[in-house]
Write a protein that holds these residues in place. Structure first.
Motif, mmCIF file in Angstrom:
data_model
loop_
_atom_site.group_PDB
_atom_site.id
_atom_site.type_symbol
_atom_site.label_atom_id
_atom_site.label_comp_id
_atom_site.label_asym_id
_atom_site.label_seq_id
_atom_site.Cartn_x
_atom_site.Cartn_y
_atom_site.Cartn_z
ATOM 1 N N ALA A 164 -8.400 0.118 -8.445
ATOM 2 C CA ALA A 164 -8.851 -1.258 -7.851
ATOM 3 C C ALA A 164 -7.607 -1.451 -6.759
ATOM 4 O O ALA A 164 -6.440 -1.102 -7.016
ATOM 5 C CB ALA A 164 -8.819 -2.411 -8.628
ATOM 6 N N PHE A 165 -8.220 -1.921 -5.463
ATOM 7 C CA PHE A 165 -7.269 -1.990 -4.443
ATOM 8 C C PHE A 165 -6.050 -2.996 -4.855
ATOM 9 O O PHE A 165 -4.827 -2.865 -4.534
ATOM 10 C CB PHE A 165 -7.717 -2.546 -3.107
ATOM 11 N N ILE B 198 -1.835 -2.456 -5.057
ATOM 12 C CA ILE B 198 -0.748 -3.080 -4.233
ATOM 13 C C ILE B 198 -0.062 -4.195 -5.304
ATOM 14 O O ILE B 198 0.671 -5.052 -4.637
ATOM 15 C CB ILE B 198 -1.380 -4.072 -2.945
ATOM 16 N N HIS B 199 -0.244 -4.187 -6.489
ATOM 17 C CA HIS B 199 0.360 -4.791 -7.300
ATOM 18 C C HIS B 199 1.767 -4.394 -7.747
ATOM 19 O O HIS B 199 1.913 -3.819 -8.637
ATOM 20 C CB HIS B 199 -0.379 -5.066 -8.688
ATOM 21 N N ASN B 200 2.604 -4.699 -6.816
ATOM 22 C CA ASN B 200 4.101 -4.164 -6.804
ATOM 23 C C ASN B 200 5.129 -5.164 -5.709
ATOM 24 O O ASN B 200 4.368 -5.941 -5.190
ATOM 25 C CB ASN B 200 4.188 -2.710 -6.473
ATOM 26 N N ARG B 201 6.140 -4.803 -5.683
ATOM 27 C CA ARG B 201 7.078 -5.862 -5.036
ATOM 28 C C ARG B 201 6.916 -5.490 -3.459
ATOM 29 O O ARG B 201 7.692 -6.019 -2.802
ATOM 30 C CB ARG B 201 8.560 -5.535 -5.611
ATOM 31 N N GLY B 202 6.455 -4.328 -3.165
ATOM 32 C CA GLY B 202 6.440 -4.014 -1.861
ATOM 33 C C GLY B 202 7.705 -3.440 -1.092
ATOM 34 O O GLY B 202 7.751 -3.633 0.028
ATOM 35 N N VAL C 30 0.818 -1.224 -0.038
ATOM 36 C CA VAL C 30 0.138 0.003 -0.064
ATOM 37 C C VAL C 30 0.971 1.290 0.138
ATOM 38 O O VAL C 30 0.634 2.343 -0.580
ATOM 39 C CB VAL C 30 -1.001 0.036 1.148
ATOM 40 N N ALA C 31 1.851 1.293 0.771
ATOM 41 C CA ALA C 31 3.009 2.438 0.914
ATOM 42 C C ALA C 31 3.452 2.864 -0.600
ATOM 43 O O ALA C 31 3.534 3.835 -0.843
ATOM 44 C CB ALA C 31 3.812 2.124 2.060
ATOM 45 N N ARG C 32 4.010 1.675 -0.785
ATOM 46 C CA ARG C 32 4.519 1.698 -1.984
ATOM 47 C C ARG C 32 3.593 2.163 -3.290
ATOM 48 O O ARG C 32 4.005 3.190 -4.323
ATOM 49 C CB ARG C 32 5.446 0.404 -2.585
ATOM 50 N N GLY C 33 2.419 1.730 -3.531
ATOM 51 C CA GLY C 33 1.556 2.141 -4.278
ATOM 52 C C GLY C 33 1.139 3.682 -4.336
ATOM 53 O O GLY C 33 1.019 4.304 -5.165
#
Length: 547
Positions: free
Chosen positions: A160-161, A165-169, A37-40
């Motif tokens: 869309a949530f 969050i579709h990232n490496r985090g 979430v933070a990254r996004g």
């Protein structure tokens, strides 16, 4: 708050943090979700100091978004899922909220879409309830609950949530000044009824979580807390969410309070603790499935938000074998400032003693710079690490709510009137704004309500002041009855008044089917006054009503 969360997740790892309708989310998974979430959010251009809102019920999305926003260095703004478009728009504009997290539910998304069009809000992030459920329940939800799902428009401002969050985090939090950086803006009516945003810093929130953990004499016991109080409310935010994270426990999460679902979860998930409001405990007692519920793992329940009657406490403890204790706090104090002890009987009828590092004293009701007269109740004022920084953009309100003593200590005025006994136990007498002026005397509604609760037929009660040509105001009681009870308002009035002083005597007892409640289920005196005196349509009265 970020250090607290990261440390808890490092300790917890594969242990479950969330049990959502049977689907478990570990500490490691929740940490990964928060980082994503933070990254996004950072990739969208948001960063430290931005206000980001949560318009969510109790779902796993709440935890990922809440801690993700904090990791970003931004500020969480809580919004009740029950808000109207006008209420949500007002608080979005007041707080300067730029983005809101919500769900694709008919009860939420249409309202959020209208706010997106009618305010300065920039974006929505929309999650799915079905996506958070166990596979079987997810399929059933998609098959049979489509009427409850709102279509997500094709709009670049709506994300869309799952896409956010579709990232490496991979995310490194910026430096945070725990004592000054605001973690949460929590809106409250305060003592004036005008919504104001209490600014709660990272230190305020993390300190209060640790203070609540310190209440438990058995912190290493199994910790599975029923998370049915709404997380957008400060009581649950501290006592369900942050406190459980600090203690390494598991939140048995339900999206909303339903007595049957709560009782089923208590049995199946082996719940050990329940924070709630008195009306919630009453609803559990009233439900026919109470007798078949397994309470063997339940250790302690904490009641807040409204006075807990001695009768309700005794009945609940007898039915469950668990201890039910009363505590006290405000939005301005991050949630909790006092509680009865878990380990012994405490003192029923009080809110207990101050939490560690918390100071409570009384000041004169008319002049907070003075002590009350000996033996007289006074306004409760508070000092401690959990007390808010101030109100968001309201220095005028700060001037009225804080008082500084000769030693330079800043005390928060609560608007509550109380007494403190020789053991440091605090009893609430009433709220300053609720006192009824009867022919020059001050009448405390809670004292009349406490007597009414002693009558076996009375389930709930509120006392308000109504106009009286001779006395200025007169107390009037409104009650609901226990199932099977049959008593008239006149009979209750004739039973009650001989126990009261002449100036306290009610002009009537009105028996009703329901009494108004707030969004977390506590009785709402303000809404009752609006119904009775403000021209609103009152709730339907039972046949036994007398006025």
């Amino acid at each position: 708050m970020v250090e607290m969360f990261d440390a808890a997740c490092a300790r917890g790892g594969p242990k479950p943090l969330i049990d959502f309708m049977g689907r478990h989310y570990s500490y490691a998974e929740t940490l990964d979700g928060a980082n994503r979430v933070a990254r996004g959010l950072a990739d969208l251009g948001y960063g430290p100091g931005d206000r980001i809102g949560l318009f969510l019920p109790n779902t796993p999305h709440y935890l990922a978004a809440y801690y993700g926003i904090l990791k970003l260095g931004a500020t969480v703004v809580n919004f009740s899922p029950l808000y109207t478009v006008a209420e949500l728009e007002h608080q979005v504009e007041d707080s300067g909220t730029k983005l809101i997290f919500t769900l694709s539910a008919q009860a939420l998304l249409p309202t959020a879409l209208k706010v997106l069009e009618g305010s300065s809000l920039e974006r929505l992030v929309v999650g799915s309830v079905a996506g958070a459920l166990p596979i079987g329940k997810s399929i059933l939800y998609r098959l049979f609950k489509q009427a409850e799902v709102a279509a997500k428009p094709n709009d670049p401002r709506i994300i869309a949530f799952s896409r956010l969050i579709h990232n490496r985090g991979k995310f490194t939090s910026p430096p945070i000044d725990a004592a000054n950086d605001v973690a949460l803006i929590q809106y409250t009516g305060g003592t004036t009824g005008t919504p104001k945003g209490a600014m709660l810093t990272h230190q305020n929130m993390s300190a209060n979580a640790r203070q609540v953990v310190a209440l438990d004499p058995q912190p290493d016991s199994p910790d599975r807390i029923l998370g049915v109080l709404p997380l957008f409310h400060v009581f649950a935010n501290t006592c369900v969410l942050n406190r459980t994270v600090v203690n390494g426990g598991c939140i048995v999460m339900l999206p909303r309070f339903n007595a049957a679902q709560a009782l089923a979860a208590i049995s199946s998930a082996k719940v050990t603790a329940i924070p709630g409001v008195p009306t919630m405990y009453q609803a559990l007692l009233d439900h026919p499935k109470l007798a078949e519920t397994d309470f063997s793992n339940l250790r302690v329940c904490i009641s807040g938000g409204a006075p807990l009657s001695a009768e309700l406490k005794a009945r609940f403890e007898a039915a469950t074998g668990a201890k039910l204790i009363e505590g006290y706090g405000l939005s301005e104090s991050s949630g909790v400032v006092a509680a009865n002890p878990y380990a012994n009987a405490g003192k029923p009828g009080t809110i207990g003693q101050p939490l560690p590092a918390t100071r409570i004293r009384l000041v004169d009701k008319e002049d907070p710079a003075q002590d009350p007269s000996p033996g007289e109740p006074g306004e409760i004022v508070l000092a401690g690490p959990q007390i808010m920084k101030g109100y968001w953009n309201r220095p005028d309100a700060d001037d009225g709510v804080f008082v500084t003593d000769a030693e330079g200590v800043r005390w928060l005025r609560t608007g509550d009137v109380g007494r403190i006994d020789e053991d440091g136990f605090v009893a609430i007498v009433d709220r300053l704004k609720d006192m009824i002026a009867v022919g020059g005397f001050k009448v405390f509604p809670s004292q009349i309500e406490a007597l009414l609760y002693k009558h076996g037929a009375v389930k709930e009660t509120l006392v308000i002041g109504v106009p009286d040509t001779y006395r200025g105001e007169a107390p009037r009681a409104y009650v609901t009855l226990n199932e099977g009870a049959s008593v008239t308002g006149d009979e209750l009035r004739d039973w009650l008044n001989p126990q009261l002083g002449k100036h306290e005597r009610v002009d009537a007892v009105v028996v009703r089917d329901t009494l108004p409640k707030t969004m977390i289920g506590k009785l709402s005196r303000k809404d009752l006054i609006a119904e009775v005196l403000g021209g609103a349509t009152p709730a339907p009265a039972a046949a036994a009503t007398t006025a």
